[in-house]
Enzyme design. Structure first.
Site, short mmCIF file in Angstrom:
data_model
loop_
_atom_site.label_atom_id
_atom_site.label_comp_id
_atom_site.label_asym_id
_atom_site.label_seq_id
_atom_site.Cartn_x
_atom_site.Cartn_y
_atom_site.Cartn_z
N TYR A 53 37.02 -33.68 24.72
CA TYR A 53 37.98 -32.90 23.93
C TYR A 53 39.43 -33.22 24.29
O TYR A 53 40.31 -33.12 23.43
CB TYR A 53 37.67 -31.39 24.03
CG TYR A 53 36.42 -31.06 23.25
CD1 TYR A 53 36.44 -31.03 21.85
CD2 TYR A 53 35.20 -30.87 23.88
CE1 TYR A 53 35.29 -30.79 21.11
CE2 TYR A 53 34.04 -30.63 23.16
CZ TYR A 53 34.09 -30.60 21.78
OH TYR A 53 32.94 -30.37 21.06
N ASN A 89 37.59 -28.31 10.92
CA ASN A 89 38.31 -29.24 11.79
C ASN A 89 38.99 -28.49 12.93
O ASN A 89 39.51 -27.39 12.75
CB ASN A 89 39.36 -30.02 10.99
CG ASN A 89 38.70 -30.88 9.92
OD1 ASN A 89 37.50 -31.11 9.97
ND2 ASN A 89 39.48 -31.32 8.95
N HIS A 106 35.37 -23.48 13.32
CA HIS A 106 34.77 -24.15 14.49
C HIS A 106 35.73 -24.17 15.69
O HIS A 106 35.55 -24.99 16.59
CB HIS A 106 34.34 -25.57 14.13
CG HIS A 106 33.12 -25.61 13.25
ND1 HIS A 106 32.65 -26.77 12.66
CD2 HIS A 106 32.27 -24.63 12.85
CE1 HIS A 106 31.57 -26.48 11.93
NE2 HIS A 106 31.32 -25.20 12.03
N CYS A 133 41.12 -19.53 35.12
CA CYS A 133 41.47 -18.66 34.00
C CYS A 133 42.69 -17.84 34.40
O CYS A 133 42.72 -17.25 35.48
CB CYS A 133 40.28 -17.73 33.70
SG CYS A 133 40.72 -16.37 32.60
P1 OAD Z 1 31.16 -35.55 8.93
O1 OAD Z 1 31.58 -36.69 9.78
O2 OAD Z 1 29.77 -35.08 9.01
O3 OAD Z 1 31.46 -35.86 7.39
C1 OAD Z 1 32.71 -36.34 6.96
C2 OAD Z 1 32.66 -36.46 5.44
O4 OAD Z 1 33.94 -36.89 5.00
C3 OAD Z 1 31.64 -37.50 4.93
O5 OAD Z 1 30.91 -36.98 3.84
C4 OAD Z 1 32.53 -38.68 4.48
O6 OAD Z 1 32.00 -39.37 3.36
C5 OAD Z 1 33.79 -37.95 4.09
N1 OAD Z 1 35.00 -38.79 4.19
C6 OAD Z 1 35.26 -39.79 5.08
N2 OAD Z 1 36.46 -40.30 4.85
C7 OAD Z 1 37.00 -39.62 3.82
C8 OAD Z 1 38.23 -39.68 3.10
N3 OAD Z 1 39.17 -40.56 3.42
N4 OAD Z 1 38.41 -38.82 2.08
C9 OAD Z 1 37.46 -37.92 1.73
N5 OAD Z 1 36.29 -37.81 2.36
C10 OAD Z 1 36.06 -38.64 3.40
O7 OAD Z 1 32.20 -34.35 9.26
P2 OAD Z 1 32.07 -32.80 8.91
O8 OAD Z 1 31.30 -32.58 7.66
O9 OAD Z 1 33.42 -32.21 9.02
O10 OAD Z 1 31.13 -29.58 14.34
O11 OAD Z 1 31.20 -32.31 10.14
C11 OAD Z 1 30.88 -30.95 10.24
C12 OAD Z 1 30.79 -30.56 11.69
O12 OAD Z 1 29.88 -31.43 12.36
C13 OAD Z 1 32.07 -30.71 12.47
O13 OAD Z 1 32.93 -29.59 12.35
C14 OAD Z 1 31.59 -30.85 13.88
C15 OAD Z 1 30.46 -31.83 13.63
O14 OAD Z 1 29.45 -31.86 14.54
C16 OAD Z 1 31.03 -29.33 15.65
O15 OAD Z 1 31.30 -30.14 16.51
C17 OAD Z 1 30.56 -27.94 15.97
#
Ligand code: OAD
Length: 232
Positions: A53, A89, A106, A133
């Site tokens: 992180y 995000n 998140h 802390c």
């Molecule tokens: P992902 O990495 O799973 O998905 C990202 C999405 O963005 C995909 O569908 C890509 O096709 C799309 N993408 C990539 N580049 C892009 C662009 N330039 N414009 C538009 N779309 C684009 O990420 P998240 O769905 O955010 O949680 O993941 C969800 C959660 O899984 C995150 O918050 C995180 C992760 O594990 C935790 O860590 C708890």
């Protein structure tokens, strides 16, 4: 005033240089979720989790908001629309792009959380396992990030806004992680129209009333411009 609930994911920050999770060059190709994004992983190796992180925090600080973040802020500033951004995000690019009404479901890289007493305070750029802390003094500081197996923040507020919305829009998320991945079905059941804006079809793309595919910095400003030209 048209109420719009917008869910965002890693894809909206991709063109700002922030890595997504599930792409072939994504973060989950290099790191095991169970090692860096679960309470059990943190208990096993807190130094590893902090390193992960700390790197995310440095990448977010080096990035700038893009045209998609700014377009959502412009929509929020238009008095004909009531906009709520619900983001998965942990970066602060929505806020730096000018959005005010943002829920970080998140968590956020900007926050530190005491795993012992629940106190919260602003995270330093570099967090370490031995950091005490400020409230209870115990060395149990963790990033204020929601990990797998934990409940995302402010869910009741989000579901209430979603059910009352005139439109639900999902931007830049692959639709793999619940409860966020279920928002489209929740909206559908509440009779709320749904729109997907993503680089490619997401896992739940068929559930959306409409989908537009392309890079966020193109499709999001185009959608916002169209909406503002049509009016509420
Ligand atoms: P992902 O990495 O799973 O998905 C990202 C999405 O963005 C995909 O569908 C890509 O096709 C799309 N993408 C990539 N580049 C892009 C662009 N330039 N414009 C538009 N779309 C684009 O990420 P998240 O769905 O955010 O949680 O993941 C969800 C959660 O899984 C995150 O918050 C995180 C992760 O594990 C935790 O860590 C708890």
């Amino acid at each position: 005033m048209a109420k719009i609930v917008i869910l965002t994911g890693a894809g909206i920050s991709a063109e700002s240089g922030i890595r997504t999770f599930r792409a072939s060059d994504g973060l989950w190709e290099e790191h095991r979720i169970e090692d860096v994004a679960t309470p059990e992983g943190f208990a096993r190796d807190p130094a590893l989790v902090h390193r992960f992180y700390n790197a995310r925090r440095a990448a977010a600080a080096a990035a700038a908001p893009n045209a998609a973040h700014r377009a959502l802020a412009e929509l929020e500033a238009d008095p004909r629309f009531e906009v709520l951004v619900v983001t998965q995000n942990v970066d602060d690019l929505h806020e730096r792009g000018g959005s005010h009404n943002v829920i970080h479901m998140h968590g956020t890289l900007a926050g530190a959380l005491c795993a012992a007493c629940g106190a919260r305070w602003p995270a330093p750029m570099e967090m370490r396992p031995a950091d005490p802390c400020p409230e209870c003094g115990r060395p149990a500081t963790r990033p204020d990030i929601v990990w797998f197996g934990e409940m995302p923040y402010r869910m009741e507020e989000i579901w209430t806004a979603l059910r009352a919305a005139d439109l639900f829009v999902s931007i830049g998320t692959s639709g793999n992680v619940y409860p966020a991945a279920g928002f489209v079905a929740d909206a559908m059941h509440a009779g709320v129209p749904t729109l997907e804006l993503n680089l490619e079809p997401s896992a739940g793309t068929r559930l959306f009333d409409e989908a537009r595919h392309g890079p966020a910095t193109t499709v999001v400003p185009e959608w916002v411009a169209g909406l503002r030209a049509r009016g509420a």
